[in-house]
Design a protein around this motif. Structure first.
Motif, PDB file in Angstrom:
ATOM      1  N   LYS A   1      -5.769 -10.943  -2.101  1.00 55.45           N
ATOM      2  CA  LYS A   1      -4.995  -9.818  -1.573  1.00 55.45           C
ATOM      3  C   LYS A   1      -5.280  -9.648  -0.095  1.00 55.45           C
TER       4      LYS A   1
ATOM      5  N   GLU B   1       0.230  -5.079  -1.220  1.00 56.46           N
ATOM      6  CA  GLU B   1       0.646  -3.820  -1.828  1.00 56.46           C
ATOM      7  C   GLU B   1       1.067  -2.854  -0.738  1.00 56.46           C
TER       8      GLU B   1
ATOM      9  N   ASP C   1       1.794  -0.966   4.471  1.00 56.57           N
ATOM     10  CA  ASP C   1       0.623  -0.454   3.736  1.00 56.57           C
ATOM     11  C   ASP C   1      -0.251   0.473   4.582  1.00 56.57           C
TER      12      ASP C   1
ATOM     13  N   ARG D   1       3.402  -3.712  -5.911  1.00 53.83           N
ATOM     14  CA  ARG D   1       2.525  -4.869  -5.688  1.00 53.83           C
ATOM     15  C   ARG D   1       3.417  -6.104  -5.694  1.00 53.83           C
TER      16      ARG D   1
ATOM     17  N   TYR E   1       4.524   0.448  -8.975  1.00 54.87           N
ATOM     18  CA  TYR E   1       3.538   1.467  -9.328  1.00 54.87           C
ATOM     19  C   TYR E   1       4.218   2.818  -9.580  1.00 54.87           C
TER      20      TYR E   1
END
Length: 470
Positions: free
Chosen positions: A4, A25, A41, A71, A96
């Motif tokens: 990530k 994300e 982000d 994500r 999400y």
């Protein structure tokens, strides 16, 4: 395991990640043609373009709206578009939380421009706006640069108390701290939590002085509180102060350190926050200086020349001369011994000295605090203020009075209670030395660096008279 990354990392080293599978994300900022998403982000003002796979079903795509948090797993590819060097071709997306369009339209996060005042009404959401994100990242880097500066100068960082019995300045209103029932007619403060009247601190200076007399060079960086009803664009009830104290420092050394700190911080932000500064540079009103110059030009101009230094007495003479020559009307009468008002400071720094930062030193004793060292003339003290164009006073400091008898006389002349300051007086009896320090209003400094007109827009949750929301 798929690695990530933050969007800032991916964009900074874009070519390095080509053809790699990565995970990111964030929140969707915009959509184009139901194919391209702009994802952010919070790590940077810049967005990462997400290219949606043609295999996603229409029912799933309907859930992807502006503000939705997701994500994304995908492959980094070189972008054909001119606005970005790379883009992420998605292979998997997890939602999400989706944000219905009708809900988004009621917030400041809908994709249209809002006034700063409107954004302030929803302070709990403004972290997600572009402009406030820029301001907070700059504020963070300014804070870091100040700590870096003092660390490299061999200062010790100390934490001074927020709860105190002294107002430090010898004047001003404070917020009282108590566990007593204030509705009682006769309150016995010996039964209070601390067995005396206590307040939220307006400064950590006196405690920092005590530390400096043992450690040499120290600084404190924390919140302070003032209960004054100053409802202006430059005042807060809860704000942050940087307060260094240096043993064996005279006024000249103190002034040099203050100017050097300001310039170091400005240069650091120019070196590390150019994306955010560029966004602000393009999206706020031009800064006036003999015509219009930009925020970036203003910051570079401040670095170009030494700050102008002038005594308080010279200032009074200049103001009187300007008033007579140019028939200027000031609201407050000008006379030696007056406390300079904002209108005087703004005229001096913005007009007379043509937006050069100004250092005013040797103020009259009658308008300054008891702890400032009295000059040989007996009328003035070794004090200094630094004024920045468009903001006014950003730093106030002085060489401290190290002589016990003189300090004791000052306390009496200011009608202060020496019983509350017994510990401060004590430091002048055990190895006292010449020492100096200053206080820098951090929020005003952030206001100057970002070009914002109102100080409420450079602190996450402003506390002002009649306002403690969020």
């Amino acid at each position: 395991m798929i690695q990530k990354y933050s969007i800032k990392e991916l964009l900074k080293k874009g070519i390095f990640f080509l053809n790699q599978k990565v995970l990111v994300e964030g929140w969707i900022r915009s959509m184009r043609y139901s194919i391209f998403l702009s994802l952010n982000d919070g790590s940077t003002i810049n967005h990462l373009q997400i290219v949606l796979s043609k295999y996603f079903k229409k029912e799933f795509l309907k859930k992807i709206t502006i503000g939705t948090s997701i994500r994304v797993i995908g492959i980094i590819k070189k972008s054909i578009g001119k606005k970005q060097c790379i883009e992420l071709h998605s292979t998997d997306i997890k939602i999400y939380q989706s944000v219905p369009t009708q809900i988004m339209q009621k917030s400041i996060l809908q994709p249209k421009k809002h006034s700063i005042e409107k954004i302030r009404e929803q302070s709990h959401l403004r972290f997600q706006t572009n402009i406030f994100g820029c301001i907070m990242r700059i504020r963070n880097n300014m804070s870091f640069s100040i700590h870096k500066y003092f660390y490299e100068k061999n200062f010790f960082y100390i934490n001074t108390p927020i709860i105190t019995t002294s107002d430090c300045e010898g004047a001003g209103k404070m917020f009282q701290v108590t566990s007593m029932d204030l509705n009682q007619n006769d309150i016995d403060y010996t039964k209070d939590f601390f067995k005396c009247k206590t307040y939220l601190s307006v400064s950590g200076q006196l405690e920092a002085e005590v530390a400096a007399l043992g450690l040499g060079k120290v600084y404190t960086f924390g919140p302070v509180f003032r209960a004054e009803n100053s409802n202006t664009s430059r005042h807060l009830s809860e704000f942050w102060m940087v307060e260094p104290e240096m043993a064996f420092f005279h006024l000249e050394e103190n002034i040099h350190l203050a100017e050097d700190l300001i310039k170091f911080t400005i240069q650091y932000i120019l070196d590390h926050c150019m994306d955010d500064l560029s966004f602000l540079n393009e999206n706020i009103k031009k800064w006036n200086m003999e015509g219009e110059i930009s925020l970036l030009e203003k910051l570079k101009y401040i670095l170009k020349y030494p700050f102008k230094k002038i005594s308080y007495t010279e200032v009074i003479n200049i103001l009187n001369q300007e008033k007579e020559k140019k028939n200027i009307t000031f609201t407050h009468t000008i006379f030696w011994g007056m406390d300079l008002q904002s209108e005087h400071e703004q005229y001096l720094v913005n007009i007379y000295f043509k937006k050069r930062p100004l250092i005013i030193y040797n103020y009259p004793f009658c308008i300054k605090s008891f702890y400032m060292r009295v000059n040989d003339d007996g009328k003035t003290v070794k004090s200094m203020d630094i004024l920045l164009p468009g903001i006014g006073e950003i730093i106030g400091g002085s060489q401290r009075e190290e002589r016990y008898e003189v300090l004791l006389t000052n306390i009496k002349n200011k009608s202060l209670d020496k019983k509350l300051l017994w510990w401060y007086l004590d430091t002048r009896r055990f190895g006292s030395v010449p020492h100096s320090g200053f206080g820098l209003g951090f929020d005003r400094f952030v206001q100057f660096m970002t070009g914002m007109k109102n100080i409420r827009d450079v602190i996450p949750f402003p506390r002002t008279p009649k306002n403690a929301s969020f």
